[in-house]
Design a protein around this motif. Structure first.
Motif, PDB file in Angstrom:
ATOM      1  N   ALA A   7       6.731  16.700  47.284  1.00 15.97           N
ATOM      2  CA  ALA A   7       6.069  17.989  46.485  1.00 15.97           C
ATOM      3  C   ALA A   7       6.908  19.140  46.549  1.00 15.97           C
ATOM      4  O   ALA A   7       7.188  19.640  45.127  1.00 15.97           O
ATOM      5  N   LEU A   8       7.870  19.180  47.505  1.00 16.04           N
ATOM      6  CA  LEU A   8       8.782  20.119  47.587  1.00 16.04           C
ATOM      7  C   LEU A   8      10.094  20.003  46.358  1.00 16.04           C
ATOM      8  O   LEU A   8      10.452  20.704  45.681  1.00 16.04           O
ATOM      9  N   ARG A   9      10.319  18.759  46.248  1.00 22.12           N
ATOM     10  CA  ARG A   9      11.183  18.359  45.100  1.00 22.12           C
ATOM     11  C   ARG A   9      10.642  18.479  43.843  1.00 22.12           C
ATOM     12  O   ARG A   9      11.398  19.003  42.867  1.00 22.12           O
ATOM     13  N   ARG A  10       9.166  18.218  43.370  1.00 26.98           N
ATOM     14  CA  ARG A  10       8.909  18.640  42.309  1.00 26.98           C
ATOM     15  C   ARG A  10       8.725  20.071  42.078  1.00 26.98           C
ATOM     16  O   ARG A  10       9.203  20.583  40.911  1.00 26.98           O
ATOM     17  N   TYR A  11       8.544  20.764  43.088  1.00 28.57           N
ATOM     18  CA  TYR A  11       8.317  22.357  42.988  1.00 28.57           C
ATOM     19  C   TYR A  11       9.873  22.826  42.724  1.00 28.57           C
ATOM     20  O   TYR A  11       9.969  23.587  41.649  1.00 28.57           O
ATOM     21  N   PHE A  12      10.922  22.418  43.114  1.00 29.88           N
ATOM     22  CA  PHE A  12      12.278  22.847  42.893  1.00 29.88           C
ATOM     23  C   PHE A  12      12.806  22.415  41.458  1.00 29.88           C
ATOM     24  O   PHE A  12      13.542  23.020  40.922  1.00 29.88           O
ATOM     25  N   SER A  13      12.316  21.177  41.189  1.00 28.57           N
ATOM     26  CA  SER A  13      12.644  20.569  39.804  1.00 28.57           C
ATOM     27  C   SER A  13      12.255  21.532  38.768  1.00 28.57           C
ATOM     28  O   SER A  13      13.059  21.536  37.754  1.00 28.57           O
ATOM     29  N   LYS A  14      11.306  22.064  38.848  1.00 28.73           N
ATOM     30  CA  LYS A  14      10.820  22.942  37.824  1.00 28.73           C
ATOM     31  C   LYS A  14      11.606  24.482  37.853  1.00 28.73           C
ATOM     32  O   LYS A  14      11.571  25.106  36.722  1.00 28.73           O
ATOM     33  N   ARG A  15      12.196  24.603  39.043  1.00 28.49           N
ATOM     34  CA  ARG A  15      12.750  26.172  39.285  1.00 28.49           C
ATOM     35  C   ARG A  15      14.111  26.192  39.102  1.00 28.49           C
ATOM     36  O   ARG A  15      14.784  27.419  39.619  1.00 28.49           O
ATOM     37  N   ASP A  23      19.460  20.326  48.606  1.00 28.15           N
ATOM     38  CA  ASP A  23      19.891  21.498  49.537  1.00 28.15           C
ATOM     39  C   ASP A  23      18.735  22.580  49.598  1.00 28.15           C
ATOM     40  O   ASP A  23      18.541  22.948  50.854  1.00 28.15           O
ATOM     41  N   LEU A  24      17.989  22.575  48.559  1.00 23.17           N
ATOM     42  CA  LEU A  24      16.751  23.429  48.737  1.00 23.17           C
ATOM     43  C   LEU A  24      15.828  22.912  49.722  1.00 23.17           C
ATOM     44  O   LEU A  24      15.367  23.733  50.506  1.00 23.17           O
ATOM     45  N   VAL A  25      15.749  21.800  49.430  1.00 23.19           N
ATOM     46  CA  VAL A  25      14.411  21.031  50.325  1.00 23.19           C
ATOM     47  C   VAL A  25      14.932  21.057  51.618  1.00 23.19           C
ATOM     48  O   VAL A  25      14.175  21.570  52.724  1.00 23.19           O
ATOM     49  N   GLN A  26      16.233  20.859  51.963  1.00 24.42           N
ATOM     50  CA  GLN A  26      16.564  20.969  53.363  1.00 24.42           C
ATOM     51  C   GLN A  26      16.740  22.309  53.869  1.00 24.42           C
ATOM     52  O   GLN A  26      16.198  22.542  55.081  1.00 24.42           O
ATOM     53  N   ASP A  27      16.766  23.424  53.144  1.00 24.55           N
ATOM     54  CA  ASP A  27      16.583  24.620  53.462  1.00 24.55           C
ATOM     55  C   ASP A  27      15.464  24.979  54.010  1.00 24.55           C
ATOM     56  O   ASP A  27      14.983  25.718  55.177  1.00 24.55           O
ATOM     57  N   VAL A  28      14.259  24.325  53.198  1.00 24.23           N
ATOM     58  CA  VAL A  28      13.015  24.566  53.648  1.00 24.23           C
ATOM     59  C   VAL A  28      12.724  23.968  54.938  1.00 24.23           C
ATOM     60  O   VAL A  28      11.856  24.562  55.783  1.00 24.23           O
ATOM     61  N   LEU A  29      12.999  22.863  54.995  1.00 27.10           N
ATOM     62  CA  LEU A  29      12.649  21.850  56.351  1.00 27.10           C
ATOM     63  C   LEU A  29      13.258  22.585  57.438  1.00 27.10           C
ATOM     64  O   LEU A  29      12.859  22.685  58.500  1.00 27.10           O
ATOM     65  N   LEU A  30      14.726  23.072  57.243  1.00 28.07           N
ATOM     66  CA  LEU A  30      15.321  23.643  58.191  1.00 28.07           C
ATOM     67  C   LEU A  30      14.643  25.085  58.789  1.00 28.07           C
ATOM     68  O   LEU A  30      14.369  25.343  60.070  1.00 28.07           O
ATOM     69  N   ARG A  31      14.003  25.820  57.663  1.00 30.89           N
ATOM     70  CA  ARG A  31      13.250  26.989  58.345  1.00 30.89           C
ATOM     71  C   ARG A  31      12.034  26.726  58.844  1.00 30.89           C
ATOM     72  O   ARG A  31      11.773  27.407  59.913  1.00 30.89           O
ATOM     73  N   MET A  32      11.502  25.598  58.602  1.00 31.98           N
ATOM     74  CA  MET A  32      10.177  25.294  59.162  1.00 31.98           C
ATOM     75  C   MET A  32      10.515  24.600  60.606  1.00 31.98           C
ATOM     76  O   MET A  32       9.675  25.049  61.460  1.00 31.98           O
ATOM     77  N   HIS A  33      11.610  23.893  60.786  1.00 31.18           N
ATOM     78  CA  HIS A  33      11.913  23.662  62.245  1.00 31.18           C
ATOM     79  C   HIS A  33      12.111  24.732  62.969  1.00 31.18           C
ATOM     80  O   HIS A  33      11.630  24.804  64.170  1.00 31.18           O
ATOM     81  N   VAL A  34      12.865  25.760  62.572  1.00 32.44           N
ATOM     82  CA  VAL A  34      13.458  26.564  63.468  1.00 32.44           C
ATOM     83  C   VAL A  34      12.082  27.489  63.628  1.00 32.44           C
ATOM     84  O   VAL A  34      12.107  27.981  64.837  1.00 32.44           O
ATOM     85  N   TYR A  52       1.735  27.765  53.275  1.00 27.99           N
ATOM     86  CA  TYR A  52       3.111  28.412  54.223  1.00 27.99           C
ATOM     87  C   TYR A  52       4.354  27.846  53.611  1.00 27.99           C
ATOM     88  O   TYR A  52       5.440  28.477  53.472  1.00 27.99           O
ATOM     89  N   LEU A  53       4.313  26.464  53.327  1.00 28.10           N
ATOM     90  CA  LEU A  53       5.609  25.645  53.101  1.00 28.10           C
ATOM     91  C   LEU A  53       5.909  26.250  51.779  1.00 28.10           C
ATOM     92  O   LEU A  53       6.968  26.404  51.511  1.00 28.10           O
ATOM     93  N   PHE A  54       5.059  26.450  50.821  1.00 32.43           N
ATOM     94  CA  PHE A  54       5.513  26.480  49.544  1.00 32.43           C
ATOM     95  C   PHE A  54       5.879  28.406  49.315  1.00 32.43           C
ATOM     96  O   PHE A  54       6.780  28.819  48.458  1.00 32.43           O
ATOM     97  N   GLN A  55       5.305  29.058  50.420  1.00 31.67           N
ATOM     98  CA  GLN A  55       5.741  30.471  50.415  1.00 31.67           C
ATOM     99  C   GLN A  55       7.023  30.517  51.020  1.00 31.67           C
ATOM    100  O   GLN A  55       7.901  31.192  50.393  1.00 31.67           O
ATOM    101  N   VAL A  56       7.513  29.575  51.959  1.00 33.93           N
ATOM    102  CA  VAL A  56       8.952  29.383  52.150  1.00 33.93           C
ATOM    103  C   VAL A  56       9.687  29.036  51.393  1.00 33.93           C
ATOM    104  O   VAL A  56      10.863  29.404  51.032  1.00 33.93           O
ATOM    105  N   VAL A  60      13.052  30.773  49.892  1.00 33.49           N
ATOM    106  CA  VAL A  60      14.414  29.956  49.671  1.00 33.49           C
ATOM    107  C   VAL A  60      14.944  30.224  48.455  1.00 33.49           C
ATOM    108  O   VAL A  60      16.248  30.581  48.354  1.00 33.49           O
ATOM    109  N   LEU A  61      14.182  30.117  47.543  1.00 35.08           N
ATOM    110  CA  LEU A  61      14.743  30.167  45.815  1.00 35.08           C
ATOM    111  C   LEU A  61      15.276  31.746  45.586  1.00 35.08           C
ATOM    112  O   LEU A  61      16.155  32.057  45.034  1.00 35.08           O
ATOM    113  N   THR A  62      14.392  32.658  46.237  1.00 34.72           N
ATOM    114  CA  THR A  62      14.853  34.354  46.069  1.00 34.72           C
ATOM    115  C   THR A  62      16.100  34.445  47.010  1.00 34.72           C
ATOM    116  O   THR A  62      17.144  35.065  46.149  1.00 34.72           O
ATOM    117  N   ASP A  63      16.078  33.666  48.109  1.00 34.76           N
ATOM    118  CA  ASP A  63      17.436  34.104  48.862  1.00 34.76           C
ATOM    119  C   ASP A  63      18.605  33.164  48.188  1.00 34.76           C
ATOM    120  O   ASP A  63      19.816  33.982  48.258  1.00 34.76           O
TER     121      ASP A  63
END
Length: 160
Positions: A7-15, A23-34, A52-56, A60-63
């Motif tokens: 789902a994250l890959r689909r989200y980022f593929s459009k943006r 890299d973006l998916v990894q950043d989200v997963l890292l933030r969730m882990h932290v 919450y996951l898609f808010q993160v 990540v995209l904004t950052d």
């Protein structure tokens, strides 16, 4: 968390660019882990994990966009062979180039004068058919015929 990766890959593929998706998916997963590490001692559960996951992900995209703008990422070129070709100038290549040049010069000398002049003006001086016609005092159609004659002449001798 791995259940949300598609789902994250689909989200980022459009943006984002396709090369940045992993890299973006990894950043989200890292933030969730932290976040999970920091919340381990607390009883703070996320009520809507997917939201919450898609808010993160949006964060990540904004950052990433801020970082790219600050670093002017779009103004950089990759250091690839396309932009910086690496060619070895071996003695064989140099000799081959000299021989090709010599063969071309000999072939140009063998061509009829008008054909050679039209060819040189077009290929080496980047003149248009109209300009060549004006310069040589011939018609545009004649320029085309002379250029075709020159190309056939060189092709018969296996020259470029």
């Amino acid at each position: 968390m791995s259940a949300y990766v598609p789902a994250l890959r689909r989200y980022f593929s459009k943006r984002a660019d396709i090369v940045d998706i992993d890299d973006l998916v990894q950043d989200v997963l890292l933030r969730m882990h932290v976040r999970r590490q920091h919340a381990a001692g607390e009883d703070e559960e996320i009520a809507n994990i997917e939201g919450y996951l898609f808010q993160v992900a949006a964060s990540v995209l904004t950052d990433r966009a801020r970082r790219d703008q600050a670093r002017q990422r779009n103004a950089h070129f990759a250091l690839t062979d396309e932009f910086h070709p690496v060619e070895e100038l071996t003695p064989e290549r140099v000799l081959g180039g000299q021989e090709d040049f010599s063969r071309l010069a000999d072939a140009l000398e063998e061509m009829p004068d008008l054909t050679r002049d039209a060819f040189v003006l077009h290929r080496f001086e980047d003149m248009s058919y109209d300009m060549i016609a004006q310069h040589l005092g011939i018609s545009v159609g004649a320029v085309g015929r002379h250029l075709m004659k020159a190309v056939r002449f060189l092709a018969e001798r296996d020259l470029p």
